[in-house]
Write a protein that holds these residues in place. Structure first.
Motif, PDB file in Angstrom:
ATOM      1  N   SER A  46       0.662  -1.274   0.180  1.00 43.29           N
ATOM      2  CA  SER A  46      -0.084  -0.027  -0.022  1.00 43.29           C
ATOM      3  C   SER A  46       0.891   1.241   0.244  1.00 43.29           C
ATOM      4  N   VAL A  47       0.296   2.102  -0.599  1.00 41.66           N
ATOM      5  CA  VAL A  47       0.961   3.665  -0.479  1.00 41.66           C
ATOM      6  C   VAL A  47      -0.246   4.718  -0.383  1.00 41.66           C
ATOM      7  N   ALA A  48      -0.018   5.566   0.711  1.00 38.69           N
ATOM      8  CA  ALA A  48      -0.969   6.419   0.966  1.00 38.69           C
ATOM      9  C   ALA A  48      -1.106   7.803   0.250  1.00 38.69           C
ATOM     10  N   ASP A  49       0.171   7.795  -0.477  1.00 39.47           N
ATOM     11  CA  ASP A  49       0.260   8.954  -1.285  1.00 39.47           C
ATOM     12  C   ASP A  49       1.189   8.791  -2.441  1.00 39.47           C
ATOM     13  N   GLY A  50       1.608   9.825  -3.067  1.00 40.25           N
ATOM     14  CA  GLY A  50       2.404   9.721  -4.212  1.00 40.25           C
ATOM     15  C   GLY A  50       3.960   9.726  -4.079  1.00 40.25           C
ATOM     16  N   VAL A  51       4.376   9.239  -2.714  1.00 37.15           N
ATOM     17  CA  VAL A  51       5.535   9.168  -2.135  1.00 37.15           C
ATOM     18  C   VAL A  51       6.035   7.932  -1.990  1.00 37.15           C
ATOM     19  N   ASP A  52       6.736   7.294  -2.955  1.00 37.15           N
ATOM     20  CA  ASP A  52       6.698   5.813  -2.859  1.00 37.15           C
ATOM     21  C   ASP A  52       7.754   5.456  -1.704  1.00 37.15           C
ATOM     22  N   ALA A  53       8.512   6.266  -1.204  1.00 41.39           N
ATOM     23  CA  ALA A  53       9.296   5.756   0.150  1.00 41.39           C
ATOM     24  C   ALA A  53       8.280   5.587   1.205  1.00 41.39           C
ATOM     25  N   ASN A  54       7.220   5.985   1.220  1.00 42.31           N
ATOM     26  CA  ASN A  54       6.131   5.613   2.148  1.00 42.31           C
ATOM     27  C   ASN A  54       5.388   4.233   2.016  1.00 42.31           C
ATOM     28  N   ALA A  55       5.662   3.616   1.188  1.00 42.40           N
ATOM     29  CA  ALA A  55       5.138   2.455   0.761  1.00 42.40           C
ATOM     30  C   ALA A  55       5.450   1.386   1.611  1.00 42.40           C
ATOM     31  N   VAL A  56       4.428   0.501   1.958  1.00 39.43           N
ATOM     32  CA  VAL A  56       4.450  -0.715   3.058  1.00 39.43           C
ATOM     33  C   VAL A  56       4.075  -1.973   2.162  1.00 39.43           C
ATOM     34  N   TYR A  57       4.860  -2.972   2.476  1.00 41.89           N
ATOM     35  CA  TYR A  57       4.806  -4.232   1.889  1.00 41.89           C
ATOM     36  C   TYR A  57       4.735  -5.305   2.981  1.00 41.89           C
ATOM     37  N   THR A  58       4.017  -6.629   2.562  1.00 43.75           N
ATOM     38  CA  THR A  58       3.942  -7.635   3.528  1.00 43.75           C
ATOM     39  C   THR A  58       5.287  -8.326   3.336  1.00 43.75           C
ATOM     40  N   ASP A  59       5.835  -8.813   4.159  1.00 40.27           N
ATOM     41  CA  ASP A  59       7.233  -9.376   4.325  1.00 40.27           C
ATOM     42  C   ASP A  59       7.573 -10.424   3.141  1.00 40.27           C
ATOM     43  N   SER A  60       6.611 -11.220   2.745  1.00 41.56           N
ATOM     44  CA  SER A  60       6.778 -12.150   1.613  1.00 41.56           C
ATOM     45  C   SER A  60       7.079 -11.428   0.309  1.00 41.56           C
ATOM     46  N   VAL A  61       6.963 -10.137   0.029  1.00 39.91           N
ATOM     47  CA  VAL A  61       7.050  -9.685  -1.128  1.00 39.91           C
ATOM     48  C   VAL A  61       8.161  -8.752  -1.266  1.00 39.91           C
ATOM     49  N   LYS A  62       8.583  -8.058  -0.160  1.00 42.86           N
ATOM     50  CA  LYS A  62       9.659  -7.080   0.089  1.00 42.86           C
ATOM     51  C   LYS A  62      10.643  -7.586  -0.617  1.00 42.86           C
ATOM     52  N   GLY A  63      11.224  -6.400  -1.447  1.00 45.93           N
ATOM     53  CA  GLY A  63      12.504  -6.774  -2.207  1.00 45.93           C
ATOM     54  C   GLY A  63      12.189  -7.256  -3.618  1.00 45.93           C
ATOM     55  N   ARG A  64      11.034  -7.713  -3.705  1.00 43.04           N
ATOM     56  CA  ARG A  64      10.513  -8.414  -5.199  1.00 43.04           C
ATOM     57  C   ARG A  64       9.187  -7.476  -5.709  1.00 43.04           C
ATOM     58  N   PHE A  65       8.346  -6.856  -5.050  1.00 39.30           N
ATOM     59  CA  PHE A  65       7.359  -6.097  -5.523  1.00 39.30           C
ATOM     60  C   PHE A  65       7.481  -4.644  -5.317  1.00 39.30           C
ATOM     61  N   ILE A  66       6.932  -3.783  -6.241  1.00 37.64           N
ATOM     62  CA  ILE A  66       7.079  -2.263  -6.106  1.00 37.64           C
ATOM     63  C   ILE A  66       5.661  -1.956  -6.267  1.00 37.64           C
ATOM     64  N   ILE A  67       5.134  -1.202  -5.419  1.00 35.87           N
ATOM     65  CA  ILE A  67       3.828  -0.501  -5.603  1.00 35.87           C
ATOM     66  C   ILE A  67       4.236   0.952  -6.131  1.00 35.87           C
ATOM     67  N   SER A  68       3.600   1.408  -7.081  1.00 36.82           N
ATOM     68  CA  SER A  68       3.643   2.888  -7.586  1.00 36.82           C
ATOM     69  C   SER A  68       2.282   3.394  -8.066  1.00 36.82           C
ATOM     70  N   ARG A  69       2.325   4.806  -8.150  1.00 39.93           N
ATOM     71  CA  ARG A  69       1.092   5.406  -8.549  1.00 39.93           C
ATOM     72  C   ARG A  69       1.166   6.717  -9.344  1.00 39.93           C
ATOM     73  N   ASP A  70       0.593   6.776 -10.271  1.00 35.37           N
ATOM     74  CA  ASP A  70       0.859   7.939 -11.286  1.00 35.37           C
ATOM     75  C   ASP A  70      -0.747   8.787 -11.115  1.00 35.37           C
ATOM     76  N   ASN A  71      -0.607   9.783 -10.360  1.00 35.06           N
ATOM     77  CA  ASN A  71      -1.710  10.516  -9.861  1.00 35.06           C
ATOM     78  C   ASN A  71      -2.493  11.174 -11.256  1.00 35.06           C
ATOM     79  N   ALA A  72      -1.628  11.429 -12.150  1.00 35.30           N
ATOM     80  CA  ALA A  72      -2.039  12.074 -13.463  1.00 35.30           C
ATOM     81  C   ALA A  72      -2.967  11.379 -14.245  1.00 35.30           C
ATOM     82  N   LYS A  73      -2.535   9.945 -14.086  1.00 37.08           N
ATOM     83  CA  LYS A  73      -3.308   8.985 -15.063  1.00 37.08           C
ATOM     84  C   LYS A  73      -4.486   8.267 -14.106  1.00 37.08           C
TER      85      LYS A  73
END
Length: 120
Positions: A50-77
């Motif tokens: 999950s990520v609460a805003d457009g700041v990817d550094a604030n994203a949180v991950y479940t342990d099993s996907v850390k280092g493998r998955f990346i959540i990001s968002r494009d607010n313009a889209k």
């Protein structure tokens, strides 16, 4: 009316990658929190990232996907993504995106889900 449309799921071999997309409409995207969940057969739905805003550094991950998955968002889209790398058979599930509207109009909205199958 809020709508979330997911895409990008499919069949991939172990070690492969997929990128899920979720396009939102009917909501002021910049203020919502965005999350990805998954549900495997016979298991409860679990938070993946999950990520609460457009700041990817604030994203949180479940342990099993850390280092493998990346959540990001494009607010313009009005889009949230889940880049999934080094996929494992244990990642097989239906993946759902969720947007959470903050107070005072607090509400959660879910997409229809997209199937991800990791198998050789």
């Amino acid at each position: 009316q809020v709508q979330l449309v997911e895409s990008g799921g499919g069949l991939v071999q172990p070690g492969g990658s997929l990128r899920l997309s979720c396009v939102a409409s009917g909501v002021f995207f910049r203020v919502v929190a965005t999350s990805w969940y998954r549900q495997a057969p016979g298991k409860q739905r679990e938070l993946v990232a999950s990520v609460a805003d457009g700041v990817d550094a604030n994203a949180v991950y479940t342990d099993s996907v850390k280092g493998r998955f990346i959540i990001s968002r494009d607010n313009a889209k009005n889009t949230v993504y889940l880049q999934m790398n080094s996929l494992e058979p244990e990642d097989t599930a239906v993946y759902y995106c969720k947007v959470s509207v903050p107070p005072p109009f607090s509400n959660d909205y879910w997409g229809q889900g997209t199937q991800v199958t990791v198998s050789s």
